[in-house]
Motif scaffolding. Structure first.
Motif, short mmCIF file in Angstrom:
data_model
loop_
_atom_site.label_atom_id
_atom_site.label_comp_id
_atom_site.label_asym_id
_atom_site.label_seq_id
_atom_site.Cartn_x
_atom_site.Cartn_y
_atom_site.Cartn_z
N ILE A 195 0.83 -1.20 0.00
CA ILE A 195 0.00 0.00 0.00
C ILE A 195 0.87 1.25 0.00
O ILE A 195 0.48 2.29 -0.56
CB ILE A 195 -0.99 0.01 1.19
N SER A 196 2.06 1.18 0.59
CA SER A 196 2.98 2.32 0.56
C SER A 196 3.39 2.66 -0.87
O SER A 196 3.40 3.83 -1.26
CB SER A 196 4.23 2.03 1.40
N LYS A 197 3.70 1.63 -1.65
CA LYS A 197 4.10 1.84 -3.04
C LYS A 197 2.94 2.41 -3.86
O LYS A 197 3.13 3.30 -4.70
CB LYS A 197 4.57 0.52 -3.65
N LEU A 198 1.72 1.92 -3.60
CA LEU A 198 0.56 2.42 -4.32
C LEU A 198 0.30 3.89 -3.98
O LEU A 198 -0.01 4.70 -4.85
CB LEU A 198 -0.66 1.57 -3.98
N CYS A 199 0.45 4.23 -2.71
CA CYS A 199 0.28 5.63 -2.28
C CYS A 199 1.31 6.53 -2.93
O CYS A 199 0.99 7.64 -3.36
CB CYS A 199 0.36 5.72 -0.76
N GLN A 200 2.56 6.07 -3.00
CA GLN A 200 3.62 6.87 -3.61
C GLN A 200 3.30 7.18 -5.06
O GLN A 200 3.53 8.30 -5.55
CB GLN A 200 4.95 6.14 -3.50
N LYS A 201 2.75 6.19 -5.78
CA LYS A 201 2.37 6.41 -7.18
C LYS A 201 1.28 7.47 -7.30
O LYS A 201 1.18 8.15 -8.33
CB LYS A 201 1.89 5.10 -7.81
N ALA A 202 0.47 7.60 -6.26
CA ALA A 202 -0.63 8.57 -6.27
C ALA A 202 -0.20 9.92 -5.72
O ALA A 202 -1.03 10.84 -5.62
CB ALA A 202 -1.80 8.03 -5.45
N GLY A 203 1.06 10.08 -5.36
CA GLY A 203 1.55 11.34 -4.81
C GLY A 203 1.23 11.51 -3.35
O GLY A 203 1.17 12.64 -2.84
N LEU A 204 1.06 10.41 -2.64
CA LEU A 204 0.74 10.44 -1.22
C LEU A 204 1.80 9.68 -0.43
O LEU A 204 2.47 8.79 -0.96
CB LEU A 204 -0.62 9.79 -0.96
N LYS A 205 1.93 10.03 0.83
CA LYS A 205 2.86 9.30 1.71
C LYS A 205 2.13 8.90 2.98
O LYS A 205 1.29 9.65 3.51
CB LYS A 205 4.08 10.15 2.03
N ILE A 206 2.42 7.71 3.47
CA ILE A 206 1.84 7.25 4.73
C ILE A 206 2.62 7.86 5.87
O ILE A 206 3.85 7.70 5.96
CB ILE A 206 1.87 5.71 4.81
N VAL A 207 1.93 8.57 6.75
CA VAL A 207 2.61 9.22 7.88
C VAL A 207 2.27 8.54 9.21
O VAL A 207 2.91 8.83 10.23
CB VAL A 207 2.25 10.72 7.94
N ALA A 208 1.27 7.67 9.21
CA ALA A 208 0.93 6.93 10.44
C ALA A 208 0.14 5.68 10.06
O ALA A 208 -0.56 5.65 9.06
CB ALA A 208 0.13 7.79 11.40
N ILE A 209 0.28 4.65 10.90
CA ILE A 209 -0.45 3.40 10.73
C ILE A 209 -1.10 3.04 12.05
O ILE A 209 -0.44 3.06 13.10
CB ILE A 209 0.48 2.26 10.26
N PHE A 210 -2.39 2.71 12.02
CA PHE A 210 -3.14 2.39 13.23
C PHE A 210 -3.71 0.97 13.11
O PHE A 210 -4.68 0.76 12.37
CB PHE A 210 -4.27 3.39 13.45
N PRO A 211 -3.13 -0.01 13.80
CA PRO A 211 -3.69 -1.38 13.75
C PRO A 211 -5.11 -1.40 14.31
O PRO A 211 -5.45 -0.63 15.22
CB PRO A 211 -2.74 -2.18 14.65
N GLY A 212 -5.93 -2.28 13.76
CA GLY A 212 -7.30 -2.43 14.23
C GLY A 212 -7.45 -3.64 15.13
O GLY A 212 -6.50 -4.06 15.78
N GLY A 213 -8.65 -4.21 15.13
CA GLY A 213 -8.94 -5.32 16.01
C GLY A 213 -8.98 -6.65 15.27
O GLY A 213 -8.67 -6.74 14.08
N ALA A 214 -9.36 -7.69 16.01
CA ALA A 214 -9.46 -9.03 15.44
C ALA A 214 -10.39 -9.88 16.29
O ALA A 214 -10.53 -9.66 17.50
CB ALA A 214 -8.09 -9.69 15.34
#
Length: 230
Positions: free
Chosen positions: A185-204
């Motif tokens: 998803i980081s690579k896909l975001c980079q192609k779109a001109g976006l950068k991931i600045v935070a990641i929040f794990p969810g539940g299970a």
């Protein structure tokens, strides 16, 4: 509606609103929610003072959202791949639906999200996590009068969630969503001109104990949320 169920829903919505504000990390006034469904999150955010705009494809859900929403919420019926919105927003959100299309379609969507964001804005996007869905593949369960079965398409890296009525297995319906590792998803975001600045794990869900943990590790969660900026 059962008062206890209604109370739990309100409590869950309040938690979602709190999480969004914490994850954005700074004051904001405008927010676009795409794939908004019946608009329940938008109404909860609006009660908190946020100027909400929503986009939903299903006309019945849009009509319900319009009938329940205050005038301060702008409700659009349309396809977020093609709809034209002139406004820019402090926050764009896509909860619990990213990956419905191909990688090329998701890249297009990320580019559109970037176009809807203010220059100093951000987006919050839920991403389904592949290792969890590999682990639960093959699991089935009965829920009232319905059966549900999980699967995983290894070739296309997609989770499969299939439902059918106990008396009508021939009418089974399957939801399929592309799962992404953080690297993908980081690579896909980079192609779109976006950068991931935070990641929040969810539940299970623990299906042996039949208990849900709202926060687990990134490796164990069924989905995680990314915060992206330009």
């Amino acid at each position: 509606m059962d008062p206890q169920i209604e109370f739990r829903m309100e409590d869950d919505l309040a938690l979602q609103v709190k999480q969004i504000h914490e994850q954005v990390g700074k004051p904001f006034t405008t927010m676009l929610d795409i794939g908004a469904g019946s608009g329940i999150l938008a109404r909860a955010m609006a009660k908190n003072g946020t100027e909400m705009t929503t986009v939903e494809l299903v006309p019945e859900l849009v009509e319900y959202a319009k009938s329940c929403s205050p005038d301060s919420i702008t409700v659009h019926c349309g396809d977020f791949y093609t709809i034209e919105l002139q406004q820019h927003f402090d926050v764009v959100s896509y909860m619990d639906g990213f990956g419905v299309g191909t990688d090329e379609e998701q890249l297009l969507l990320l580019k559109r999200i970037a176009g809807w964001m203010r220059e100093d804005g951000c987006a919050l996007i839920d991403i389904f996590q592949p290792s969890y869905w590999r682990k639960v593949s093959g699991l089935d369960m009965r829920i009232d009068e319905a059966f549900r079965k999980y699967g995983y398409d290894e070739t296309n890296e997609r989770m499969l969630d299939t439902w059918w009525h106990i008396d009508h297995p021939e009418d089974a319906v399957t939801q399929s969503l592309r799962c992404y590792t953080v690297e993908e998803i980081s690579k896909l975001c980079q192609k779109a001109g976006l950068k991931i600045v935070a990641i929040f794990p969810g539940g299970a869900m623990d299906y042996e104990e039949w208990t849900y943990s709202p926060l687990v590790s990134l490796q164990d969660c069924l989905a995680y949320r990314i915060k992206v900026e330009k």
